[in-house]
Design an enzyme around this catalytic site. Structure first.
Site, PDB file in Angstrom:
ATOM      1  CG  HIS A   1     -19.767  28.065  47.676  1.00 29.67           C
ATOM      2  ND1 HIS A   1     -18.498  27.672  48.015  1.00 29.67           N
ATOM      3  CD2 HIS A   1     -19.747  28.228  46.331  1.00 29.67           C
ATOM      4  CE1 HIS A   1     -17.737  27.625  46.925  1.00 29.67           C
ATOM      5  NE2 HIS A   1     -18.474  27.967  45.902  1.00 29.67           N
TER       6      HIS A   1
ATOM      7  CE1 TYR B   1     -23.842  21.387  54.355  1.00 32.09           C
ATOM      8  CE2 TYR B   1     -24.455  19.165  53.682  1.00 32.09           C
ATOM      9  CZ  TYR B   1     -23.705  20.320  53.494  1.00 32.09           C
ATOM     10  OH  TYR B   1     -22.803  20.396  52.475  1.00 32.09           O
TER      11      TYR B   1
ATOM     12  CB  THR C   1     -10.090  30.637  49.923  1.00 38.81           C
ATOM     13  OG1 THR C   1     -10.442  29.573  49.029  1.00 38.81           O
ATOM     14  CG2 THR C   1      -9.471  31.778  49.144  1.00 38.81           C
ATOM     15  CB  SER C   2      -7.358  25.710  49.896  1.00 42.42           C
ATOM     16  OG  SER C   2      -8.646  25.329  49.414  1.00 42.42           O
TER      17      SER C   2
HETATM   18  C1  BJW Z   1      -6.487  30.522  57.443  1.00 38.65           C
HETATM   19  C2  BJW Z   1      -6.735  30.376  58.755  1.00 38.65           C
HETATM   20  C3  BJW Z   1      -6.635  31.606  59.463  1.00 38.65           C
HETATM   21  C4  BJW Z   1      -6.953  28.386  57.992  1.00 38.65           C
HETATM   22  N1  BJW Z   1      -6.312  32.724  58.778  1.00 38.65           N
HETATM   23  N2  BJW Z   1      -6.177  31.533  56.725  1.00 38.65           N
HETATM   24  C5  BJW Z   1     -12.773  24.162  36.823  1.00 38.65           C
HETATM   25  C6  BJW Z   1     -11.619  23.472  37.042  1.00 38.65           C
HETATM   26  C7  BJW Z   1     -11.616  22.379  37.881  1.00 38.65           C
HETATM   27  C8  BJW Z   1     -12.783  21.944  38.510  1.00 38.65           C
HETATM   28  C9  BJW Z   1     -13.940  22.626  38.281  1.00 38.65           C
HETATM   29  C10 BJW Z   1     -13.915  23.725  37.462  1.00 38.65           C
HETATM   30  N3  BJW Z   1     -15.183  24.232  37.435  1.00 38.65           N
HETATM   31  C11 BJW Z   1     -15.982  23.484  38.213  1.00 38.65           C
HETATM   32  C12 BJW Z   1     -15.257  22.488  38.745  1.00 38.65           C
HETATM   33  C13 BJW Z   1     -15.831  21.471  39.656  1.00 38.65           C
HETATM   34  C14 BJW Z   1     -15.926  21.928  41.088  1.00 38.65           C
HETATM   35  C15 BJW Z   1     -14.502  22.185  41.588  1.00 38.65           C
HETATM   36  O1  BJW Z   1     -14.007  23.287  41.658  1.00 38.65           O
HETATM   37  N4  BJW Z   1     -13.825  21.126  42.001  1.00 38.65           N
HETATM   38  C16 BJW Z   1     -12.463  21.265  42.533  1.00 38.65           C
HETATM   39  C17 BJW Z   1     -12.390  20.556  43.880  1.00 38.65           C
HETATM   40  C18 BJW Z   1     -11.488  20.773  41.525  1.00 38.65           C
HETATM   41  N5  BJW Z   1     -16.736  23.122  41.270  1.00 38.65           N
HETATM   42  C19 BJW Z   1     -18.064  23.052  41.365  1.00 38.65           C
HETATM   43  O2  BJW Z   1     -18.664  21.998  41.251  1.00 38.65           O
HETATM   44  C20 BJW Z   1     -18.817  24.349  41.574  1.00 38.65           C
HETATM   45  N6  BJW Z   1     -19.816  24.496  40.593  1.00 38.65           N
HETATM   46  C21 BJW Z   1     -19.513  24.821  39.347  1.00 38.65           C
HETATM   47  O3  BJW Z   1     -18.376  25.060  39.001  1.00 38.65           O
HETATM   48  O4  BJW Z   1     -20.605  24.893  38.534  1.00 38.65           O
HETATM   49  C22 BJW Z   1     -20.374  25.001  37.126  1.00 38.65           C
HETATM   50  C23 BJW Z   1     -20.390  26.408  36.646  1.00 38.65           C
HETATM   51  C24 BJW Z   1     -19.676  27.409  37.255  1.00 38.65           C
HETATM   52  C25 BJW Z   1     -19.670  28.683  36.743  1.00 38.65           C
HETATM   53  C26 BJW Z   1     -20.406  28.947  35.627  1.00 38.65           C
HETATM   54  C27 BJW Z   1     -21.154  27.946  35.028  1.00 38.65           C
HETATM   55  C28 BJW Z   1     -21.129  26.673  35.535  1.00 38.65           C
HETATM   56  C29 BJW Z   1     -19.549  24.347  42.927  1.00 38.65           C
HETATM   57  C30 BJW Z   1     -18.622  24.310  44.078  1.00 38.65           C
HETATM   58  C31 BJW Z   1     -19.397  24.192  45.391  1.00 38.65           C
HETATM   59  C32 BJW Z   1     -18.448  23.981  46.552  1.00 38.65           C
HETATM   60  N7  BJW Z   1     -19.201  23.604  47.697  1.00 38.65           N
HETATM   61  C33 BJW Z   1     -18.522  23.523  48.985  1.00 38.65           C
HETATM   62  C34 BJW Z   1     -19.528  22.999  50.029  1.00 38.65           C
HETATM   63  C35 BJW Z   1     -20.551  24.096  50.349  1.00 38.65           C
HETATM   64  C36 BJW Z   1     -21.523  23.661  51.369  1.00 38.65           C
HETATM   65  C37 BJW Z   1     -20.886  23.343  52.688  1.00 38.65           C
HETATM   66  O5  BJW Z   1     -20.253  24.200  53.327  1.00 38.65           O
HETATM   67  O6  BJW Z   1     -21.021  22.197  53.111  1.00 38.65           O
HETATM   68  O7  BJW Z   1     -18.007  24.797  49.358  1.00 38.65           O
HETATM   69  S1  BJW Z   1     -17.042  22.506  48.961  1.00 38.65           S
HETATM   70  C38 BJW Z   1     -16.130  23.505  50.097  1.00 38.65           C
HETATM   71  O8  BJW Z   1     -14.948  24.041  49.425  1.00 38.65           O
HETATM   72  C39 BJW Z   1     -17.030  24.687  50.431  1.00 38.65           C
HETATM   73  C40 BJW Z   1     -16.058  25.832  50.377  1.00 38.65           C
HETATM   74  O9  BJW Z   1     -16.758  27.049  50.176  1.00 38.65           O
HETATM   75  C41 BJW Z   1     -15.138  25.455  49.254  1.00 38.65           C
HETATM   76  C42 BJW Z   1     -13.817  26.152  49.265  1.00 38.65           C
HETATM   77  O10 BJW Z   1     -13.063  25.821  50.396  1.00 38.65           O
HETATM   78  P1  BJW Z   1     -12.190  26.918  51.162  1.00 38.65           P
HETATM   79  O11 BJW Z   1     -13.087  27.953  51.699  1.00 38.65           O
HETATM   80  O12 BJW Z   1     -11.111  27.377  50.285  1.00 38.65           O
HETATM   81  O13 BJW Z   1     -11.671  26.098  52.415  1.00 38.65           O
HETATM   82  P2  BJW Z   1     -10.357  25.176  52.562  1.00 38.65           P
HETATM   83  O14 BJW Z   1     -10.529  24.349  53.766  1.00 38.65           O
HETATM   84  O15 BJW Z   1     -10.045  24.476  51.303  1.00 38.65           O
HETATM   85  O16 BJW Z   1      -9.172  26.219  52.798  1.00 38.65           O
HETATM   86  C43 BJW Z   1      -9.082  26.954  53.992  1.00 38.65           C
HETATM   87  C44 BJW Z   1      -7.884  27.875  53.892  1.00 38.65           C
HETATM   88  O17 BJW Z   1      -7.866  28.711  55.026  1.00 38.65           O
HETATM   89  C45 BJW Z   1      -6.526  27.148  53.852  1.00 38.65           C
HETATM   90  O18 BJW Z   1      -5.758  27.677  52.775  1.00 38.65           O
HETATM   91  C46 BJW Z   1      -5.877  27.502  55.190  1.00 38.65           C
HETATM   92  O19 BJW Z   1      -4.468  27.673  55.107  1.00 38.65           O
HETATM   93  C47 BJW Z   1      -6.537  28.808  55.501  1.00 38.65           C
HETATM   94  N8  BJW Z   1      -6.652  29.160  56.926  1.00 38.65           N
HETATM   95  N9  BJW Z   1      -7.017  29.110  59.117  1.00 38.65           N
HETATM   96  C48 BJW Z   1      -6.098  32.661  57.451  1.00 38.65           C
HETATM   97  N10 BJW Z   1      -6.847  31.679  60.790  1.00 38.65           N
END
Ligand code: BJW
Ligand code: ZN
Length: 290
Positions: free
Chosen positions: A147, A69, A238-239
């Site tokens: 987040h 971090y 976002t993915s």
């Molecule tokens: C461009 C570009 C350009 C590139 N122009 N595009 C239901 C179903 C399944 C699983 C779960 C579920 N509910 C909960 C889960 C578990 C889990 C989860 O979802 N797991 C999955 C992996 C399956 N979720 C959680 O644990 C969450 N908590 C939760 O659900 O609590 C329970 C609850 C919820 C609601 C009510 C009650 C209870 C918490 C999730 C926390 C995620 N944390 C992170 C780290 C944060 C800290 C840090 O930064 O270090 O967050 S993980 C990471 O992924 C980060 C991001 O915010 C997050 C999303 O990623 P993002 O932003 O989509 O990035 P990428 O890299 O994946 O995609 C980038 C995109 O950009 C790509 O598509 C490229 O093509 C594109 N791109 N350049 C336009 N120039």
């Protein structure tokens, strides 16, 4: 039916929308030099997501997690908002937006923790202040960082829980220079917990104020209301793989709202979208919201 990529049809939809939300991810900040998580060059190619972004990972190895971090903080401190941040920031100004989508509300819900949307909004507000006749009627904050924030530092002691916004570089002496080792993939030094960031109130070990896997994202009550009433959901960089954010667009569509996706490449569920603009969002968004 496959999604439309017609910009004028999107702009007509935008103009007639009343409750607009945008869900943003790491792609929004890619052009600012902040690495994404998944895909080529993504952080999760180098680091196992659960090891570095979960409460269990932090408990097991706080030294490694703080180095990770610290590296992320230093990268974000050097970065500048890009044209996509500014397009959203400009659209968030009611006196600008109401010339494009009269009477509409707008909230940016970002998964990003880098603070670049806040900085873009502050700079844009200074550059384009409200005309004197307009008193802001928007009570809703226009940005929700679901987040958390890289620069929030939170006490790990349940009885304290103190959180402070801290942009110090480095955040503590022991982490100084470790960002270069992390970037080079060199074996991380073992830093004793006493030398890691500590709470300024009670001196317990502090942690980054971000939302890790298995933790509850922030602002969920407000977000639920916004998703329920949205008639247009703009999905940017976002993915759409991490929940609950990944489910918001389909929830909007289920009650009759439209979805517009702006992504570099095809992403999860985008075939269901009403509009799909493939390409760098720093090019497509300024055109779409301009
Ligand atoms: C461009 C570009 C350009 C590139 N122009 N595009 C239901 C179903 C399944 C699983 C779960 C579920 N509910 C909960 C889960 C578990 C889990 C989860 O979802 N797991 C999955 C992996 C399956 N979720 C959680 O644990 C969450 N908590 C939760 O659900 O609590 C329970 C609850 C919820 C609601 C009510 C009650 C209870 C918490 C999730 C926390 C995620 N944390 C992170 C780290 C944060 C800290 C840090 O930064 O270090 O967050 S993980 C990471 O992924 C980060 C991001 O915010 C997050 C999303 O990623 P993002 O932003 O989509 O990035 P990428 O890299 O994946 O995609 C980038 C995109 O950009 C790509 O598509 C490229 O093509 C594109 N791109 N350049 C336009 N120039
Ligand atoms: Zn404390």
């Amino acid at each position: 039916m496959s999604p439309s990529n017609d910009m004028s049809t999107f702009q007509a939809t935008l103009a007639s929308s009343r409750h607009i939300i945008a869900i943003a991810g790491a792609g929004l900040s890619a052009a600012s030099g902040i690495p994404t998580f998944r895909g080529a060059g993504g952080i999760w190619r180098k680091y196992d997501a659960i090891s570095v972004a979960s409460p269990e990972g932090f408990k097991k190895d706080p030294s490694l997690i703080w180095q990770f971090y610290h590296y992320r903080r230093e990268t974000a401190l050097k970065a500048q908002p890009n044209a996509a941040h500014f397009a959203l920031a400009t659209f968030s100004l009611p006196w600008v937006r109401h010339t494009i989508a009269p009477g509409s509300t707008f909230t940016l819900i970002t998964q990003n923790v880098d603070g670049l949307s806040t900085r873009a909004m502050e700079q844009t507000q200074r550059a384009r202040p409200a005309p004197s006749a307009i008193v802001s009627q928007d009570e809703q904050p226009s940005l929700l960082e679901m987040h958390g924030r890289l620069f929030d530092v939170r006490c790990t002691s349940n009885s304290c829980g103190h959180v402070e916004f801290n942009t110090a570089s480095p955040i503590c002496e022991a982490l100084s220079g470790t960002e270069k080792l992390i970037e080079a993939g060199v074996q991380d030094p073992e830093i004793p917990v006493e030398q890691l960031p500590r709470c300024s109130k009670c001196n317990a070990l502090a942690r980054p104020g971000v939302v890790w896997f298995h933790e509850i994202p922030k602002h969920l009550g407000v977000i639920r209301k916004l998703v329920d009433e949205a008639d247009l959901c703009i999905v940017v960089g976002t993915s759409s793989t991490v929940y609950p954010a990944a489910g918001y667009a389909s929830q909007v569509q289920r009650h009759g709202g439209k979805i517009a996706v702006f992504n570099l490449e095809r992403s999860e569920g985008d075939e269901e979208a009403d509009f799909l603009f493939l390409g760098p969002c720093e090019d497509t968004l300024p055109r779409a919201l301009g």
